[in-house]
Structure formats: structure tokens, C-alpha cells
Design an enzyme around this catalytic site. Structure first.
Site, mmCIF file in Angstrom:
data_model
loop_
_atom_site.group_PDB
_atom_site.id
_atom_site.type_symbol
_atom_site.label_atom_id
_atom_site.label_comp_id
_atom_site.label_asym_id
_atom_site.label_seq_id
_atom_site.Cartn_x
_atom_site.Cartn_y
_atom_site.Cartn_z
ATOM 1 N N HIS A 197 -39.815 24.380 -10.851
ATOM 2 C CA HIS A 197 -38.707 23.966 -11.725
ATOM 3 C C HIS A 197 -39.177 23.831 -13.168
ATOM 4 O O HIS A 197 -38.532 24.324 -14.100
ATOM 5 C CB HIS A 197 -38.141 22.637 -11.217
ATOM 6 C CG HIS A 197 -37.110 22.019 -12.106
ATOM 7 N ND1 HIS A 197 -35.754 22.108 -11.859
ATOM 8 C CD2 HIS A 197 -37.233 21.282 -13.250
ATOM 9 C CE1 HIS A 197 -35.100 21.469 -12.807
ATOM 10 N NE2 HIS A 197 -35.980 20.958 -13.672
ATOM 11 N N GLU A 198 -40.309 23.177 -13.370
ATOM 12 C CA GLU A 198 -40.822 22.974 -14.730
ATOM 13 C C GLU A 198 -41.293 24.287 -15.352
ATOM 14 O O GLU A 198 -41.100 24.529 -16.553
ATOM 15 C CB GLU A 198 -41.959 21.942 -14.721
ATOM 16 C CG GLU A 198 -41.556 20.565 -14.237
ATOM 17 C CD GLU A 198 -40.365 19.995 -14.992
ATOM 18 O OE1 GLU A 198 -40.184 20.332 -16.180
ATOM 19 O OE2 GLU A 198 -39.590 19.221 -14.399
ATOM 20 N N HIS B 163 -38.401 26.194 -16.829
ATOM 21 C CA HIS B 163 -37.987 25.754 -18.167
ATOM 22 C C HIS B 163 -38.787 26.477 -19.249
ATOM 23 O O HIS B 163 -38.246 26.885 -20.279
ATOM 24 C CB HIS B 163 -38.184 24.244 -18.317
ATOM 25 C CG HIS B 163 -37.117 23.422 -17.667
ATOM 26 N ND1 HIS B 163 -35.765 23.678 -17.813
ATOM 27 C CD2 HIS B 163 -37.199 22.318 -16.864
ATOM 28 C CE1 HIS B 163 -35.071 22.781 -17.138
ATOM 29 N NE2 HIS B 163 -35.917 21.949 -16.552
ATOM 30 N N GLU C 181 -30.735 22.600 -16.189
ATOM 31 C CA GLU C 181 -31.301 21.990 -14.991
ATOM 32 C C GLU C 181 -30.870 22.748 -13.742
ATOM 33 O O GLU C 181 -31.679 22.979 -12.840
ATOM 34 C CB GLU C 181 -30.878 20.514 -14.901
ATOM 35 C CG GLU C 181 -31.450 19.631 -15.997
ATOM 36 C CD GLU C 181 -32.961 19.597 -15.990
ATOM 37 O OE1 GLU C 181 -33.576 19.665 -14.900
ATOM 38 O OE2 GLU C 181 -33.551 19.508 -17.075
#
Length: 289
Positions: A133-134, A137, A200
Site C-alpha cells: 500500500h505504501e 503511494h 487511499e
């Protein structure tokens, strides 16, 4: 086009925020001259970007996550980075009070920070989902857009305060300037938040895609929310809250200006994605038979 919705939001938000910036530049042009205004604003934005990253890391007392102590985490991030076609970011561990993680920087100069409590709480598959997930980004460049948008909001707020405060020597002008500064920053931040919530969902979807395990990320989010929302759990720092995978506890007013969508909706989306994958796998298996 990959993530057309996110890119469209980033472009639209960028145009609107730049419009606010252009109005500020035109106003200050008569005082300092346009070249000076442009130079100072660029210097301020770059300084804010660099300082913001440094303050975010310093705010959680981030230290390097040494590969000798956590070889499995480094191996996971290296594998995911290769699959996402981005350079492996710097890995750090921070003290956030609650299980959390965030990313700062851009491709080639990114940093992923995980909290000590996150490493203790999650199993390997769940941690992989959070790390993916990070990394998403950083790959999608939405962190840079967030930081630049916040920089413009702060510039406008500062200009508003000083213009109003210096218009009169009385305390009333200072108070009015402070109030208007907060209103202007909030107004500009609304357009930054237009991409914040959507990014997100996109990062969750990317993580599910690259790990092939949406259920693990959904489980991780559920655990993080359960611990983070406990009555005795400290709230997430405002400095890093918008960047974290878990934005913190929220009341009604905070929900209206939240940088994150509701955790329950994120979990529901991942659960639905997992069910769809199972259905597709079953249909593919039946067709091969």
C-alpha cells in the site's frame, strides 16, 4: 490509462490550487514585483517539501530499519518494488503510538516508515499488504501532490494573515487575520482532500493486485483500526496523519474534513475484490475442466 480517476483528480486539484496561488501572486506583484514573488514561492515550496519530509520523520523519531535485523521485510519490499518498477525506498521504523505506516518522497527518493507496534501486531501476509500500500503511494506520485498542495495552502494562509494583520495596529486586525488565515487554508485544503481519500482506495487496490491477497490487507486494516480506535490509544499526529494508512480517531467534524475514507468501506472493497477473484478462479478452473 492506469488509475485515470486518480490522475484526473490530481490534475483538477492541481489546477484549482494553482489558481489560488496565481491570485496570491497577482496580489503580491504590486508589492514585491512578479519575479520576486515567483522566486520566493518556489523557494518556499521546495523548502516546505524538504522540511515537511524531515519533520514527518523527526516527528515519529524515525530510525533506519536495518536489513541485518529485518531481512525478511527488506526482501519483501525489494520484491514488491521490482514488481512495481520503482527503486526500493529507504525503510525506517518510527514511534507512532498506534500501529501505522506512511510513505514520503518520490520515486528514487522515497521513504517508508512503519511503527514498532505495527510490526508486533501483523503477521507476514498482512504486513506485506501494508508495505505494498505504501509503495503504491510512491509509485502513483500522490504523496508529492499532497505535500505541494499543503504548501500552497500554508502560503496563502500566511499571506492572508500578514495582509490583514498589518492593515491595522490593533489586536482586532491580528485576530481577524488569524481567523481568515485558517479559513483560507481550510478552503484550499478541501481541494487537496479531493485526491487524498481517493488515493487511499487506489493504493489499497494496487496492494491487493501486487500481493494477490486482498484479504490479508483487509485483515491488517481491521486490526489497525481496532487497536487505533481504542479509548486509551493516542491519536495520530496532525503532521503525519494525512500520510498514514490509518488517519486516526474522528469525531463528526473531523469526518467532514477527513483525509481518509472510512476504514469499513476500505475493508468492504477489499473483501469484495477477494470474492471476485475467487469467482474468477472458480470459473477459470471449470472452463479448463
Amino acid at each position: 490509462m492506469r488509475h485515470a480517476g486518480l490522475k484526473a483528480r490530481m490534475v483538477l486539484s492541481g489546477v484549482i490550487v494553482f489558481g489560488f496561488y496565481a491570485l496570491m501572486a497577482l496580489f503580491l506583484r504590486g508589492i514585491f514585483g512578479l519575479p520576486v514573488v515567483l522566486a520566493l514561492s518556489v523557494v518556499f515550496a521546495v523548502a516546505q517539501y524538504k522540511l515537511g519530509k524531515w519533520l514527518s520523520l523527526r516527528g515519529v523519531n524515525a530510525q533506519d530499519l536495518h536489513e541485518t535485523e529485518h531481512p525478511e521485510i527488506h526482501a519483501t519490499v525489494e520484491r514488491l518494488s521490482d514488481e512495481m518498477e520503482i527503486p526500493k525506498p529507504r525503510l525506517m521504523i518510527g514511534q507512532m503510538g498506534v500501529p501505522n505506516a506512511f510513505a514520503v518522497g518520490r520515486k528514487g527518493a522515497g521513504t517508508v516508515v512503519v511503527s514498532e507496534t505495527l510490526l508486533e501486531l501483523l503477521d507476514d501476509d498482512e504486513l506485506e499488504g501494508v508495505l505494498a500500500h505504501e509503495l503504491a503511494h510512491i509509485k502513483n506520485r500522490d504523496v508529492v501532490m499532497m505535500v505541494l498542495g499543503q504548501s500552497v495552502a500554508q502560503m496563502l494562509g500566511m499571506v492572508t494573515f500578514w495582509v490583514v494583520a498589518l492593515s491595522d495596529d490593533g489586536i482586532a486586525a491580528t485576530i481577524v487575520g488569524w481567523i481568515l488565515s485558517a479559513v483560507v487554508q481550510a478552503l484550499v485544503s478541501v481541494f487537496v482532500l479531493a485526491i487524498s481519500r481517493h488515493r487511499e482506495y487506489v493504493a489499497d487496490s494496487d496492494a491487493a493486485e501486487y500481493t494477490g491477497n486482498p484479504e490479508a490487507l483487509a485483515s491488517a486494516l481491521a486490526k489497525i483500526a481496532e487497536v487505533g480506535r481504542h479509548d486509551e490509544a493516542p491519536d495520530v499526529s496532525d503532521r503525519v496523519g494525512a500520510l498514514c494508512i490509518f488517519g486516526g480517531k474522528r469525531g463528526l467534524l473531523a469526518t467532514l474534513f477527513a483525509s481518509h475514507p472510512p476504514m469499513e468501506k476500505r475493508i468492504d472493497r477489499l473483501t469484495l475484490e477477494s470474492r471476485m477473484e475467487r469467482v474468477l478462479e472458480e470459473e477459470l478452473g471449470e472452463s479448463l475442466e
